[in-house]
Scaffold this motif. Structure first.
Motif, mmCIF file in Angstrom:
data_model
loop_
_atom_site.group_PDB
_atom_site.id
_atom_site.type_symbol
_atom_site.label_atom_id
_atom_site.label_comp_id
_atom_site.label_asym_id
_atom_site.label_seq_id
_atom_site.Cartn_x
_atom_site.Cartn_y
_atom_site.Cartn_z
ATOM 1 N N ASP A 188 0.811 -1.218 0.000
ATOM 2 C CA ASP A 188 0.000 0.000 0.000
ATOM 3 C C ASP A 188 0.842 1.266 0.000
ATOM 4 O O ASP A 188 0.354 2.341 -0.354
ATOM 5 C CB ASP A 188 -0.926 0.024 1.227
ATOM 6 N N TRP A 189 2.101 1.151 0.400
ATOM 7 C CA TRP A 189 2.973 2.324 0.476
ATOM 8 C C TRP A 189 3.721 2.571 -0.828
ATOM 9 O O TRP A 189 4.469 3.559 -0.943
ATOM 10 C CB TRP A 189 3.987 2.145 1.599
ATOM 11 N N ALA A 190 3.516 1.696 -1.820
ATOM 12 C CA ALA A 190 4.294 1.809 -3.052
ATOM 13 C C ALA A 190 4.031 3.116 -3.799
ATOM 14 O O ALA A 190 4.932 3.688 -4.415
ATOM 15 C CB ALA A 190 3.984 0.621 -3.970
ATOM 16 N N GLY A 191 2.803 3.594 -3.753
ATOM 17 C CA GLY A 191 2.472 4.796 -4.514
ATOM 18 C C GLY A 191 2.767 6.100 -3.807
ATOM 19 O O GLY A 191 2.611 7.167 -4.408
ATOM 20 N N VAL A 192 3.190 6.045 -2.531
ATOM 21 C CA VAL A 192 3.373 7.281 -1.759
ATOM 22 C C VAL A 192 4.435 8.193 -2.369
ATOM 23 O O VAL A 192 4.185 9.397 -2.565
ATOM 24 C CB VAL A 192 3.687 6.952 -0.286
ATOM 25 N N PRO A 193 5.655 7.716 -2.696
ATOM 26 C CA PRO A 193 6.665 8.641 -3.240
ATOM 27 C C PRO A 193 6.218 9.312 -4.537
ATOM 28 O O PRO A 193 6.336 10.535 -4.693
ATOM 29 C CB PRO A 193 7.887 7.745 -3.457
ATOM 30 N N GLY A 194 5.720 8.509 -5.484
ATOM 31 C CA GLY A 194 5.293 9.092 -6.751
ATOM 32 C C GLY A 194 4.133 10.051 -6.586
ATOM 33 O O GLY A 194 4.107 11.137 -7.185
ATOM 34 N N ASP A 195 3.142 9.669 -5.755
ATOM 35 C CA ASP A 195 1.995 10.543 -5.526
ATOM 36 C C ASP A 195 2.410 11.836 -4.828
ATOM 37 O O ASP A 195 1.872 12.915 -5.121
ATOM 38 C CB ASP A 195 0.936 9.826 -4.690
ATOM 39 N N ARG A 323 -6.499 9.581 -9.692
ATOM 40 C CA ARG A 323 -5.642 8.549 -10.272
ATOM 41 C C ARG A 323 -5.774 7.234 -9.497
ATOM 42 O O ARG A 323 -5.799 6.153 -10.087
ATOM 43 C CB ARG A 323 -4.179 9.007 -10.272
ATOM 44 N N GLN A 324 -5.863 7.346 -8.176
ATOM 45 C CA GLN A 324 -6.010 6.142 -7.367
ATOM 46 C C GLN A 324 -7.342 5.453 -7.641
ATOM 47 O O GLN A 324 -7.407 4.224 -7.761
ATOM 48 C CB GLN A 324 -5.894 6.503 -5.888
ATOM 49 N N GLU A 330 -6.897 2.454 -4.146
ATOM 50 C CA GLU A 330 -6.811 3.516 -3.147
ATOM 51 C C GLU A 330 -6.267 2.937 -1.834
ATOM 52 O O GLU A 330 -6.824 1.987 -1.281
ATOM 53 C CB GLU A 330 -8.186 4.141 -2.916
ATOM 54 N N PRO A 331 -5.184 3.502 -1.302
ATOM 55 C CA PRO A 331 -4.568 2.956 -0.084
ATOM 56 C C PRO A 331 -5.417 3.210 1.158
ATOM 57 O O PRO A 331 -6.446 3.900 1.116
ATOM 58 C CB PRO A 331 -3.235 3.714 0.003
ATOM 59 N N ASP A 332 -4.945 2.654 2.276
ATOM 60 C CA ASP A 332 -5.616 2.873 3.546
ATOM 61 C C ASP A 332 -5.350 4.291 4.057
ATOM 62 O O ASP A 332 -4.645 5.085 3.429
ATOM 63 C CB ASP A 332 -5.131 1.847 4.570
ATOM 64 N N ARG A 397 -15.038 8.461 0.649
ATOM 65 C CA ARG A 397 -15.144 8.215 -0.774
ATOM 66 C C ARG A 397 -16.585 8.361 -1.240
ATOM 67 O O ARG A 397 -17.523 7.973 -0.561
ATOM 68 C CB ARG A 397 -14.614 6.816 -1.117
ATOM 69 N N HIS A 398 -16.727 8.892 -2.467
ATOM 70 C CA HIS A 398 -18.044 9.057 -3.068
ATOM 71 C C HIS A 398 -18.576 7.693 -3.506
ATOM 72 O O HIS A 398 -17.814 6.794 -3.838
ATOM 73 C CB HIS A 398 -17.934 10.010 -4.264
ATOM 74 N N ARG A 399 -19.879 7.575 -3.534
ATOM 75 C CA ARG A 399 -20.457 6.267 -3.899
ATOM 76 C C ARG A 399 -20.102 5.858 -5.324
ATOM 77 O O ARG A 399 -20.036 4.673 -5.642
ATOM 78 C CB ARG A 399 -21.978 6.304 -3.731
ATOM 79 N N ASP A 400 -19.849 6.853 -6.197
ATOM 80 C CA ASP A 400 -19.439 6.495 -7.560
ATOM 81 C C ASP A 400 -18.065 5.834 -7.556
ATOM 82 O O ASP A 400 -17.802 4.916 -8.342
ATOM 83 C CB ASP A 400 -19.406 7.742 -8.442
#
Length: 420
Positions: A188-195, A323-324, A330-332, A397-400
């Motif tokens: 779950d932490w993989a996207g943190v640096p890029g984001d 993007r997530q 989407e991470p925690d 998060r939105h229901r969509d």
């Protein structure tokens, strides 16, 4: 592409960047020299002037010592005859950094960005040494070490930024890919640096764009004051042209001041002065036409402009959240909170860098302190961006979005091998 060819192209890029930057100064100065002094002018002072201004454009402080004859004729106080000018016209620094980023990106796409970056930086450093050694003047002097280091450092930062960003996206088969693989294995932490980098970049671009728009609005509202200051100078066509070109070079510096103003802390125009949304305290302002854009008075209601940096943070959070959601990963809460905090820290660091680059001295006495203070600007931008990014990244998060994730999950299940 062969590594030798990459090195040669990077060296040519660096040489072209330095040549174009110097030509942008030398060409108008040559015309001004002919118009002002005629063909019999002292041409020996033209190149030192160009060299000094090019170094100032990269943040090198310039020490001015007016000759005694000029001091007596003009009536300048002796203590004001020697001073340091360190407020840089950031147009030249921005040009060098952007050109270097383009070269670094091309080297990364060619498959050997370390060689390209090293070749470009070494070439630009060699040209800087040549400019410093051949451009020694009598009235204006610069520290030779800073005259070499600052332009080379500007090129290095730009080239590295372009090369690493391209290698991170496209891969390089080397150290960047190794780091990328380690990050991808973090769950779950993989996207943190890029984001975080992507979000901070979006926030800073939005903030700088808003600051540029604020300068444009000020030019529309206070254009009369700028014209009045031009008229008060009583200069001829050559003087108007020279002043206009100089102000154009300082336009990015003025935009950086606007960033500090939108963030809240504002900036100074001399010791003991302040220009901020909370209030304006100015003493005697130098008769520079572009300073006519500064507000003479402000209202407490103008503090509402701090919503702009918050909005920039919200924009960054929305981009990352979208993007997530589109990727269905989407991470925690904890990784999201870390991403929001990292975006704020990086944005604060970028704002602090802009404040440092756009501050300095423009004259003796009280004019030795001009521009924003990096500490308060970084703190304000960091908090404001954190609020905006945190709301978008940590909100429910939105229901969509939930429905999209359910459909994506069902699609993945449908693709599983029924024999598994």
């Amino acid at each position: 592409m062969p590594r030798v060819l990459i090195v040669l192209l990077a060296a040519v890029d660096a040489a072209v960047a330095a040549a174009v930057g110097l030509a942008l100064l030398l060409a108008p100065l040559t015309v001004a020299w002919i118009v002002a002094f005629g063909v019999d002018a002292d041409w020996g002072a033209l190149w030192p002037t160009t060299s000094t201004l090019w170094q100032l454009g990269h943040g090198v402080p310039v020490s001015l010592a007016l000759p005694d004859a000029v001091v007596r004729e003009v009536g300048i106080a002796p203590e004001a005859a020697s001073f340091v000018v360190s407020l840089a016209p950031l147009l030249f620094l921005a040009f060098t950094a952007i050109f270097a980023a383009r070269s670094g990106r091309r080297a990364a796409s060619a498959g050997s960005w370390p060689s390209g970056v090293v070749a470009g930086v070494l070439t630009f450093t060699a040209i800087s040494v040549l400019v410093v050694l051949t451009g020694v003047g009598a009235v204006a002097t610069t520290p030779w070490a800073l005259g070499v280091i600052f332009p080379a450092l500007t090129y290095l930062c730009g080239a590295l930024a372009g090369a690493v960003a391209t290698a991170w996206i496209d891969g390089d088969g080397g150290i960047v890919d190794a780091v990328h693989d380690r990050v991808d294995a973090a769950g779950d932490w993989a996207g943190v640096p890029g984001d975080a980098v992507r979000g901070a970049s979006a926030a800073l671009v939005a903030l700088v764009g808003s600051a540029a728009l604020a300068v444009a609005v000020a030019a529309l509202l206070r254009g009369g004051e700028v014209v009045a200051l031009f008229e008060a100078l009583r200069v001829d066509g050559l003087g108007v042209t020279a002043i206009s070109l100089g102000q154009l070079a300082y336009l990015p510096t003025l935009v950086c001041w606007a960033v500090a103003w939108l963030a809240g802390p504002g900036f100074a125009l001399g010791t003991g002065t302040a220009v901020s949304p909370a209030g304006t305290e100015l003493g005697v302002v130098p008769g520079i036409p572009m300073l006519g854009l500064l507000p003479e008075a402000t209202s407490p209601w103008m503090l509402v402009v701090v919503l702009i940096p918050i909005g920039a943070g919200a924009l960054a959070g929305w981009i990352i959240r979208s993007r997530q959601a589109s990727a269905g990963n989407e991470p925690d809460v904890l990784p999201q909170a870390t991403t929001a905090l990292a975006i704020a820290v990086l944005a604060a660091g970028g704002a602090a860098l802009l404040a440092v680059l756009s501050s300095g001295s423009i004259g003796p006495g009280r004019l030795a302190e001009v521009g924003p203070d990096a500490g308060p600007v970084a703190l304000a931008v960091g908090i404001e961006v954190l609020v905006g990014a945190g709301i978008l990244l940590l909100g429910p998060r939105h229901r969509d979005e939930l429905r999209a994730e359910e459909l994506l999950g069902a699609d993945e299940v449908g693709r599983e091998d029924p024999r598994g």
